[in-house]
Write a protein that holds these residues in place. Structure first.
Motif, mmCIF file in Angstrom:
data_model
loop_
_atom_site.group_PDB
_atom_site.id
_atom_site.type_symbol
_atom_site.label_atom_id
_atom_site.label_comp_id
_atom_site.label_asym_id
_atom_site.label_seq_id
_atom_site.Cartn_x
_atom_site.Cartn_y
_atom_site.Cartn_z
ATOM 1 N N GLY A 160 -6.732 1.962 -3.575
ATOM 2 C CA GLY A 160 -6.012 3.069 -4.191
ATOM 3 C C GLY A 160 -5.610 2.775 -5.625
ATOM 4 N N SER A 161 -5.626 1.536 -6.006
ATOM 5 C CA SER A 161 -5.286 1.171 -7.381
ATOM 6 C C SER A 161 -6.522 1.140 -8.274
ATOM 7 C CB SER A 161 -4.569 -0.182 -7.396
ATOM 8 O OG SER A 161 -3.334 -0.062 -6.742
ATOM 9 N N SER A 186 -1.361 -2.750 -9.100
ATOM 10 C CA SER A 186 -1.251 -3.134 -7.696
ATOM 11 C C SER A 186 0.113 -2.709 -7.191
ATOM 12 C CB SER A 186 -1.419 -4.650 -7.535
ATOM 13 O OG SER A 186 -1.175 -5.014 -6.202
ATOM 14 N N LYS A 187 0.113 -1.838 -6.203
ATOM 15 C CA LYS A 187 1.405 -1.392 -5.679
ATOM 16 C C LYS A 187 2.187 -2.589 -5.135
ATOM 17 C CE LYS A 187 3.805 1.375 -2.356
ATOM 18 N NZ LYS A 187 3.836 2.349 -1.311
ATOM 19 N N THR A 211 3.113 -1.477 -11.090
ATOM 20 C CA THR A 211 3.402 -2.076 -9.778
ATOM 21 C C THR A 211 4.825 -1.726 -9.352
ATOM 22 O OG1 THR A 211 3.394 -4.172 -8.559
ATOM 23 C CG2 THR A 211 4.194 -4.271 -10.827
ATOM 24 N N GLY A 257 -0.866 3.903 -1.812
ATOM 25 C CA GLY A 257 -1.952 3.612 -2.748
ATOM 26 C C GLY A 257 -3.001 4.711 -2.793
ATOM 27 N N ARG A 258 -3.362 5.226 -1.615
ATOM 28 C CA ARG A 258 -4.458 6.202 -1.580
ATOM 29 C C ARG A 258 -4.047 7.587 -2.043
ATOM 30 N NH1 ARG A 258 -3.442 4.216 3.501
ATOM 31 N NH2 ARG A 258 -2.520 5.577 5.056
ATOM 32 N N SER A 291 -1.998 7.824 -4.869
ATOM 33 C CA SER A 291 -1.232 7.434 -6.062
ATOM 34 C C SER A 291 -1.855 7.909 -7.373
ATOM 35 C CB SER A 291 -1.072 5.906 -6.105
ATOM 36 O OG SER A 291 -2.335 5.285 -6.266
ATOM 37 N N VAL A 351 -0.333 5.054 -11.845
ATOM 38 C CA VAL A 351 -1.625 4.430 -11.499
ATOM 39 C C VAL A 351 -2.794 5.226 -12.077
ATOM 40 C CG1 VAL A 351 -3.173 3.964 -9.543
ATOM 41 C CG2 VAL A 351 -0.749 3.392 -9.386
#
Ligand SMILES: O=P(O)(O)OC[C@H]1O[C@H](O)[C@H](O)[C@@H](O)[C@@H]1O
Length: 651
Positions: free
Chosen positions: A204-205, A256-257, A290, A317-318, A320, A325
Motif C-alpha cells: 500500500g505504500s 511505510s505506515k 510514516t 496501507g491499501r 492510503s 502516501v
C-alpha cells in the motif's frame, strides 16, 4: 508549468460537452468497411443471435456448509441473449453519475430480480455498517482502530475535531512542501532544483503512488518519479543507476505506515549507501511518510531528514492513496491532488445512498457477489482500455485481495473468502490471454474500464477514412465485451469521460467502497490483517547498527503475513549455518562439512533442504563460501568458508 497552488485548487476539470450518449449511441463506428476490425466486431453480433444456452453454476458442495443462508441463485442459468431484452436491461440498470461523468453498466452480469430482492436486507446491513464505519466505529478490532480513509477527502466527516485538524494540517503541509520543492524554494544541498523522486515503499505504500503516477503524471512533470518497491538488489541497483548523477537532485521519499517493513528498510539502507558513495548527504534529501514514533519516524527525526509527513493509524496501507502516501508524490509530479480528493469525495457521497440501484459501489458488490457466488468462485479480470490505467488492476489486486482474502468470517467460521484480481490492459491483452477467457476455463468475470475521450481535443485524426486510432480501441473493447458475453462470460463496464485527477479519485473511491460493502455482504472484515504482529528477532543487531537507532521495537515487528515470518526464520537459520561453517573453517586444518553435517551441527536436521538452499544461494553470491562437489547432487557437496572470522567465533 502550473504552480502548486493552482495544482491544489479545486476547480472541476470535466468538460460537460463530452457526453457519453454521443459516443455510445453512435452506431456508424461499427459500420466500418475494413476487413480486420469488421471481422472482430461482426462476430459477436452474429453470436448474439444464437439461442440462449444454459450453463451450469454449481456452488461447490463444501462451501454450502458455510453459506447456508446464501440467497437463492438458480443453478441452471442462461444469460439473456435477445438483443431487445438486453438493450432494455442495459437501459434499466445503467448507472450514471452526471457530475463525475462516470457510468456503470452491470447489464452483462446475469443477476435476476429475485436475487436482488433477496439480497436487499444484506445490502441494508452493509449500508448501516459503512455508515458506522464513517462515524468512527472500531472497524479493525485486531488493532483496536477506526477506519477513516473517507475522512481524508472530507475532513468534516471525521468523528473528532482533533482528527479534522490533523487531516487538514497534513494536507496543507503536503501542498506547501510540494509547492516549495516544485517552485525551487526548497533546493538540493548544491542549491539546485530537485528533478527526481525516488520512492521507497512496498504494498500500500507503493501501489497507489505507482498507479497514480502512471495514470496522471504529465509528460514532463516537474519531478520525475521512480520506485524501489522490493528487496531485489538488482532492481535497486537499476533504479539508482538510472538516476546516475541526478542522484544529487533526487528527493528520496521513504514510505511505510509501520515504519519497519523489511523490504523498505533494505531499500533505504541501499539508497543511503549510494548517497554515501556519491559523497551526498542523504538527510538533506530524505523525506519520511510514516506513523508518528515509528522506527522510520524516529530515524528520520534523529538524522534530521528534510521533511516528515504523518500517516494516521486509522488509515490502512491499501486505502492510503488519499493520504500523504499518495498525495505528496502526486503533487510533486504536478498532479492536482485536490481534484483527486474532490473526485473521491463526490463518489463517496454517491455511495452513501441506501438505494441499491443508485449506489455504484453497491452495484459493483452485487455483481461480484452474483458472479462469484459470494464465495470467490470466479476471478475478477480487470481490463482498462487505456494505457495510462495499466496499473489499476495491480492497485486493485491489493485493495481487493488483501481486504477480502480472509480465513474466518465475523462469526469465526472458516470460510476462506476472497476474490482474485488480475489483468493488465486492453486491447493488448487480447493478444495474450483473452483467447482463454473466451473459449477456455470459465473461471472469471471481466471488468472493462472504458475511457471515452481518446485524445485531448483537437489532436485526433483519421488514420483511415472515418476511423481514428481511438475508434479501434473502442471497437476492440466493445467487440471483446460482446464476444465474451456471447460465450456466457459475464462482464461489468465502468466508463469515465477522461483520465483526470477527478476521475481517478472517483475510481479509487468507488472500489474502496465496493470492497467494504462486499465484505459486509459476505460477513467478513475487510479492514483487519490477522496475524499482522509477530516477532522477528533476527535483524536486531543489524538494525541498530545500520539505522543508528538506540532501542528498537523489534518485539512488535510487523510481520504482516506468514511469508515475512518465514523469511525471518530463514535468515535466522542462515546465521546459524554461517556460525557452524565459521567454526569448522577456523579449525586447523579446515574442516569441510557435508550438508547433513551442517544441519546436524545447527541442530536442525529437519531443515536440511533449507540449509542446502541457503548454501547454494550464498555460493552463487561470492559470500566467501567454498562449495566442493556439484550443487545438482546435494549429497556430494562439502562446504567451508574461505576465511575464518575469529571475532565471530568468540562472539
Ligand atoms: O506501509 P508499510 O507498513 O511498510 O506496509 C507495507 C505493506 O506491508 C504488508 O505487505 C501489508 O500487507 C500491506 O497492507 C502494506 O501496505
Amino acid at each position: 508549468m502550473a504552480s502548486l497552488s493552482s495544482l491544489c485548487s479545486s476547480s472541476p476539470s470535466l468538460n460537460p460537452k463530452h457526453s457519453i450518449c454521443k459516443t455510445t449511441l453512435n452506431p456508424p463506428r461499427l459500420k466500418t468497411s475494413l476487413a480486420y476490425p469488421a471481422r472482430t466486431l461482426l462476430t459477436p453480433t452474429r453470436t448474439l443471435l444464437t439461442p440462449t444456452r444454459s450453463i451450469a453454476r454449481d456452488i461447490p458442495a463444501d462451501l454450502s456448509k458455510t453459506n447456508d443462508n446464501l440467497p437463492y441463485k438458480p443453478k441452471q442459468l442462461g444469460l439473456e441473449k435477445d438483443p431487445n431484452s438486453l438493450w432494455n436491461r442495459y437501459v434499466d440498470w445503467l448507472y450514471q453519475h452526471k457530475e463525475l461523468g462516470l457510468y456503470l453498466d452491470v447489464s452483462r452480469i446475469g443477476f435476476t430480480d429475485e436475487f436482488v430482492s433477496e439480497m436487499e436486507p444484506r445490502f441494508q446491513k452493509a449500508f448501516k455498517y459503512m455508515e458506522e464505519l464513517e462515524k468512527g466505529s472500531i472497524a479493525n478490532p485486531d488493532e483496536g482502530r477506526m477506519v477513516g480513509h473517507y475522512w481524508l477527502r472530507n475532513s468534516s466527516l471525521a468523528p473528532k475535531p482533533i482528527l479534522k485538524t490533523q487531516i487538514d494540517k497534513a494536507l496543507d503541509a503536503v501542498c506547501d512542501f510540494a509547492d516549495q520543492v516544485v517552485s525551487g524554494k526548497i533546493k538540493t544541498p548544491d542549491g539546485e532544483r530537485f528533478t527526481q523522486i525516488l520512492s521507497v515503499g512496498i504494498g500500500g505504500s507503493a501501489l497507489g503512488p505507482q498507479f497514480v503516477a502512471e495514470a496522471l503524471a504529465p509528460d514532463n512533470p516537474p519531478l520525475k518519479i521512480r520506485f524501489i518497491d522490493n528487496t531485489d538488489p538488482a532492481g535497486i541497483d537499476h533504479q539508482i543507476a538510472q538516476l546516475g548523477p541526478e542522484l544529487a537532485s533526487t528527493l528520496v521519499i521513504v514510505i511505510s505506515k509501520s515504519g519497519g517493513t523489511p523490504e523498505t528498510r533494505n531499500g533505504l539502507l541501499e539508497v543511503q549507501k549510494a548517497f554515501r558513495e556519491a559523497g551526498l548527504d542523504f538527510a538533506k534529501q530524505g523525506v519520511a511518510i510514516t506513523q508518528e514514533n515509528s522506527l522510520l519516524d524516529n530515524t528520520a527525526r534523529i538524522e534530521g531528514w528534510l521533511a516528515r509527513f504523518p500517516m494516521f493509524d486509522w488509515v490502512g496501507g491499501r486505502t492510503s492513496e488519499m493520504s500523504a502516501v499518495g498525495l505528496l508524490p502526486a503533487a510533486l509530479q504536478g498532479i492536482d491532488i485536490r481534484e483527486m480528493l474532490a473526485g473521491a469525495a463526490v463518489m463517496d457521497e454517491a455511495n452513501r445512498t441506501t438505494v441499491l440501484r443508485n449506489n455504484p459501489a453497491a452495484l459493483l458488490a452485487l455483481c461480484w457477489y452474483w458472479a462469484s457466488d459470494g464465495v470467490g468462485s470466479k476471478d475478477m479480470v480487470v481490463l482498462p482500455y487505456k494505457d495510462s490505467l495499466l496499473l489499476f488492476s495491480r492497485y486493485l489486486q491489493q485493495l481487493v485481495m488483501e481486504s477480502l482474502g480472509k480465513e474466518l468470517d465475523l462469526d469465526g467460521n472458516r470460510v476462506n473468502q476472497g476474490l482474485a484480481v488480475y489483468g493488465n490492459k486492453g486491447s493488448t491483452d487480447q493478444h495474450a490471454y483473452i483467447q482463454q477467457l473466451r473459449e477456455g476455463v470459465h473461471n472469471f468475470f471481466a471488468t472493462f474500464i472504458e475511457v471515452l475521450r481518446d485524445r485531448p481535443p483537437g489532436h485526433d485524426w483519421e488514420l483511415e477514412p472515418g476511423v481514428t486510432c481511438g475508434d479501434y480501441l473502442f471497437g476492440m473493447l466493445q467487440g471483446t465485451r460482446s464476444a465474451l458475453y456471447a460465450n456466457d462470460r459475464e462482464s461489468i463496464t465502468v466508463t469515465v469521460q477522461e483520465v483526470t485527477p477527478r476521475s481517478v479519485g472517483a475510481l479509487i473511491g468507488l472500489y474502496e467502497r465496493a470492497v467494504g460493502i462486499y465484505a459486509s455482504l459476505v460477513n467478513i472484515n475487510a479492514y483487519h490483517q490477522p496475524g499482522k504482529y509477530c516477532c522477528i528477532l533476527l535483524p536486531i543487531s543489524h538494525l541498530i547498527l545500520e539505522m543508528k537507532v538506540i532501542s528498537v521495537v523489534v518485539l512488535a515487528w510487523p510481520c504482516v503475513e506468514a511469508g515475512k515470518k518465514a523469511a525471518g526464520e530463514v535468515l535466522a537459520l542462515q546465521k546459524r549455518v554461517l556460525a557452524v561453517l565459521n567454526e569448522a573453517s577456523c579449525k586447523e586444518p579446515v574442516e569441510p562439512l557435508t550438508i547433513e553435517e551442517v544441519a546436524d551441527r545447527c541442530h536442525a536436521p529437519e531443515d536440511i533442504e533449507m540449509i542446502y538452499k541457503i548454501i547454494a544461494h550464498m555460493a552463487a553470491n561470492d559470500r566467501a563460501l567454498i562449495a566442493e562437489g556439484s550443487c545438482g547432487s546435494p549429497r556430494s557437496l562439502k562446504v567451508f568458508l574461505g576465511e575464518c572470522n575469529v571475532d565471530e567465533l568468540y562472539a
